[in-house]
Design an enzyme around this catalytic site. Sequence first.
Site, PDB file in Angstrom:
ATOM      1  N   LYS A 193       2.926   6.793   5.127  1.00 11.87           N
ATOM      2  CA  LYS A 193       2.051   5.672   4.621  1.00 11.87           C
ATOM      3  C   LYS A 193       2.633   4.255   4.854  1.00 11.87           C
ATOM      4  O   LYS A 193       3.776   3.965   4.947  1.00 11.87           O
ATOM      5  CB  LYS A 193       1.900   5.871   3.092  1.00 11.87           C
ATOM      6  N   SER A 199      -6.078   3.207   4.498  1.00 11.33           N
ATOM      7  CA  SER A 199      -5.461   2.332   3.179  1.00 11.33           C
ATOM      8  C   SER A 199      -6.539   1.715   2.532  1.00 11.33           C
ATOM      9  O   SER A 199      -6.266   0.322   2.309  1.00 11.33           O
ATOM     10  CB  SER A 199      -4.577   1.391   3.953  1.00 11.33           C
ATOM     11  N   SER A 239       0.821  -1.272  -0.201  1.00 14.97           N
ATOM     12  CA  SER A 239      -0.008   0.015  -0.034  1.00 14.97           C
ATOM     13  C   SER A 239       0.825   1.365  -0.091  1.00 14.97           C
ATOM     14  O   SER A 239       0.272   2.432  -0.077  1.00 14.97           O
ATOM     15  CB  SER A 239      -1.044   0.172   1.193  1.00 14.97           C
ATOM     16  N   LYS A 263      -0.088   3.463  -2.708  1.00 18.81           N
ATOM     17  CA  LYS A 263      -1.171   4.511  -2.757  1.00 18.81           C
ATOM     18  C   LYS A 263      -0.619   6.067  -2.633  1.00 18.81           C
ATOM     19  O   LYS A 263      -1.484   7.092  -2.761  1.00 18.81           O
ATOM     20  CB  LYS A 263      -2.158   4.436  -1.555  1.00 18.81           C
TER      21      LYS A 263
END
Length: 417
Positions: free
Chosen positions: A219, A117, A57, A60
């Site tokens: 993140k 997420s 992720s 992202k």
Amino acid sequence: MANWTRGSWRCVAALALALGLAGGAARAEPPAFLAVDLGSGAVVAESRGGAPYHPASLTKMMTAYVAFGAIRSGKVSADDAIVVSERAASQGGSALGLGRGERITLGAALKAMIVRSANDAAVAVAEHVAGGESAFAQRMTEEATRLGMTSSSFRNASGMTAAGHVSSPRDMALLAMALERDFPAFRPLFSSRDTTWKGRVLPTVNGFLGAYAGAEGMKTGFTCPAGYNLVAIAHRGSRRAVAVVMGAGSSAERLGAIRRLMDQALQPQPAAGRPLSGLANGGGTPPDRSVEACGFARGGRSSGPEAALAQRRSMPAGWGLEVAFGRDPGKVRRDLDKAHRELRGRLGGGSAMVLIRPRDGLMRYRGLIVGLAERRAVDTCLAERARVGEERCLVMTPAMLAGALDDERRFKMISAH
């Protein structure tokens, strides 16, 4: 980094050793890591920073970068209403729970994608900005090339593992710096502690924000093949740094590694190093961290307890007992087999089964004896608890067993892509 002092090298060597030994268990290879001083752009710590890894992720971040660019250019607006497609609504893993035909603004989808997420939100963003996820992924790769992320290519907006979907710690640090430089107005999204959807306040999945003094963002990422990833930005006084960890074996190892990197990068007098752009990416295939992170190999390549965990199973009818629990699947299996041998006669048989149970961000395993008659399960467990202690066993109803199996299935939705 030819201008580093001998003491600097000893510090990095000690850090590498600490990262490799985090969690106490021996590992075939410690996670890759990299830290950059944001004031000078110099690399202050690095191990395999240019090696290819599954980004999970962390992807992202690039989804956000492309979407932010589309908003700035006026092609879309944060206030746009997105009608959620069937494809977006059907995304597995971490999700907001969007339904087909449901409406969400682009701004709300971006916040859910970053804070929670949410894979369904990421696909909804991609479809709205580019008309389809494949076209959006092509834009992501084009932006990566423009930014000098020479090891990165993207096949989707969410970070699900796919052939050719790859990045490196170096490239993710470059991306973090590009987000900081090019879109400062969106910085609060990466530092948000929660988001609200349908009247519910949903906390961030980024534990770094509450675990490190001076944390600012960015993140997290996780799949079984990727392991546990994190890109983080923090400050101490007037100094700021970005740190990246990819391929950690647990969330605890990931957080511990980032803390050590930040402590080193934010020292009053950091070691001088070459610029991040001077660190070259390498080739090769990203490592598969499924065994380290999740206890089983992808595609059923493992043996022993891990092999059973990699398979799709059904639960036998009846009641069950939990007789073993822990982080080590091998020990859970041994304890389970021992208990099953001792109790088989009183239970009238039953089948032994190990299930995954994610807990507190770490992998746990449940050793179960299933397919039992209610009376046998209850009477045997009560007698054993009176004889040995309450930790001996836990009676599980058919509904509880179904829930335990669903927990494993939901986990595999996250990890098996």
